[in-house]
Design an enzyme around this catalytic site. Structure first.
Site, short mmCIF file in Angstrom:
data_model
loop_
_atom_site.label_atom_id
_atom_site.label_comp_id
_atom_site.label_asym_id
_atom_site.label_seq_id
_atom_site.Cartn_x
_atom_site.Cartn_y
_atom_site.Cartn_z
N LYS A 13 0.84 -1.22 0.00
CA LYS A 13 0.00 0.00 0.00
C LYS A 13 0.87 1.26 0.00
O LYS A 13 0.61 2.20 -0.74
CB LYS A 13 -0.90 0.05 1.25
CG LYS A 13 -1.87 -1.09 1.37
CD LYS A 13 -2.82 -0.87 2.55
CE LYS A 13 -2.15 -0.85 3.90
NZ LYS A 13 -1.58 -2.14 4.32
N ARG A 88 -9.21 1.22 9.28
CA ARG A 88 -8.84 -0.16 9.56
C ARG A 88 -9.98 -0.93 10.22
O ARG A 88 -9.85 -2.08 10.56
CB ARG A 88 -7.63 -0.20 10.48
CG ARG A 88 -6.33 -0.49 9.70
CD ARG A 88 -5.21 -0.42 10.66
NE ARG A 88 -4.05 -1.16 10.34
CZ ARG A 88 -2.96 -0.66 9.79
NH1 ARG A 88 -2.92 0.59 9.40
NH2 ARG A 88 -1.89 -1.41 9.64
N ARG A 124 11.40 -6.37 4.25
CA ARG A 124 11.14 -4.93 4.10
C ARG A 124 12.10 -4.14 4.98
O ARG A 124 12.42 -4.53 6.09
CB ARG A 124 9.70 -4.64 4.51
CG ARG A 124 9.39 -3.15 4.53
CD ARG A 124 7.93 -2.88 4.47
NE ARG A 124 7.22 -3.13 5.69
CZ ARG A 124 5.92 -2.90 5.84
NH1 ARG A 124 5.21 -2.43 4.83
NH2 ARG A 124 5.32 -3.13 6.98
N ARG A 157 11.50 -2.53 10.54
CA ARG A 157 10.51 -2.04 11.50
C ARG A 157 10.36 -3.04 12.63
O ARG A 157 10.31 -4.23 12.39
CB ARG A 157 9.16 -1.85 10.80
CG ARG A 157 8.99 -0.47 10.23
CD ARG A 157 7.76 -0.38 9.39
NE ARG A 157 6.55 -0.88 10.03
CZ ARG A 157 5.34 -0.75 9.49
NH1 ARG A 157 5.19 -0.13 8.34
NH2 ARG A 157 4.28 -1.22 10.11
N ARG A 168 -0.26 -9.08 13.45
CA ARG A 168 -0.80 -8.02 12.58
C ARG A 168 -1.71 -8.62 11.51
O ARG A 168 -2.73 -8.05 11.16
CB ARG A 168 0.35 -7.23 11.94
CG ARG A 168 1.07 -6.38 12.98
CD ARG A 168 2.38 -5.85 12.45
NE ARG A 168 2.22 -4.94 11.35
CZ ARG A 168 3.15 -4.70 10.43
NH1 ARG A 168 4.29 -5.33 10.48
NH2 ARG A 168 2.92 -3.84 9.47
#
Ligand code: AMP
Length: 221
Positions: A13, A88, A124, A157, A168
């Site tokens: 996203k 969300r 990532r 992260r 998550r």
């Protein structure tokens, strides 16, 4: 124009939001980035959010709604904006609608298998200063480990660690996926196969956006 990007964490996203921002000049409003900035700046709000984010849970609706309300009323959002990571849940979606008058809305959901997401999230890397996003597999920085834009050392992260990723994804399944039906019912939903290259996905998004934007222009003229 309000562009909403849905999709599980790691579905791309943020990357698509950056591309849309560059092409159409609608600012990207990422609640994750706003919260991470608040944590880095050690604001009261950041301190409240930090522990929750580390666990991969959702921060309270009031906190994120306030962040979004303030941001979308800034001058650069007047013509349009891109929401990445918000809403969300249904309560946030309804709250968003009450924040301003009528606005044309288009929703893209990036669809991806959980295996692929887990693989992507662990490779990532982000820049803690300018929030640029990289991936060690398919979006490497020019110089290993350093941001192309500001030269800062990239980090993993904290919530991209394996155990937090699982949580998550569970939270996404339980709370956010239902937004698909919500936006389908409003007639603004577009599912996009997120397993393809960044460019191919972006081309699909642009094709739909161009259609919507041309309708806005013809309505205004
Ligand atoms: P993201 O960068 O969008 O993956 O968000 C990182 C974390 O920030 C999430 O796991 C949540 O803890 C928090 N967060 C971001 N956006 C929201 C939101 N709309 N509602 C609640 N928590 C959020």
């Amino acid at each position: 124009m309000r562009v909403i990007l849905l999709g599980p964490p790691g579905s791309g996203k943020g990357t698509q939001a950056d591309l849309i921002e560059n092409k159409y000049h609608f600012p990207k409003v990422s609640t994750g980035d706003l919260l991470r900035r608040a944590i880095e700046e050690k604001t009261e709000l950041g301190q409240k959010a930090e522990a929750i984010m580390k666990k991969g849970e959702l921060v309270s609706d009031e906190i994120v709604e306030e962040l979004v309300r303030m941001r979308i009323h800034e001058a650069d959002c007047q013509k349009g904006y891109i929401l990445d990571g918000f809403p969300r849940n249904i309560a946030q979606a309804q709250s968003l609608e009450s924040m301003e008058g009528e606005r044309q809305e288009v929703v893209f959901e990036l669809l991806l298998s959980f295996d692929e997401i887990t693989r992507r999230l662990s490779s990532r890397r982000i820049c803690p200063r300018c929030m640029a996003i990289y991936n060690l597999q398919n979006q490497r920085p020019k110089v290993d480990e350093f941001c192309d834009h500001c030269g800062t050392k990239l980090i993993l992260r904290e919530d991209d660690s394996h155990s937090v990723i699982e949580n998550r994804l569970r939270v996404y399944e339980q709370k956010t996926k239902i937004l698909r039906d919500y936006y389908l019912a409003k007639g603004v939903y577009h599912g996009v196969d997120g397993a393809r290259s960044v460019r191919t996905i972006f081309d699909d998004i642009c094709a739909i956006l161009e259609q919507k934007l041309s309708r806005v222009i013809s309505r205004e003229s």
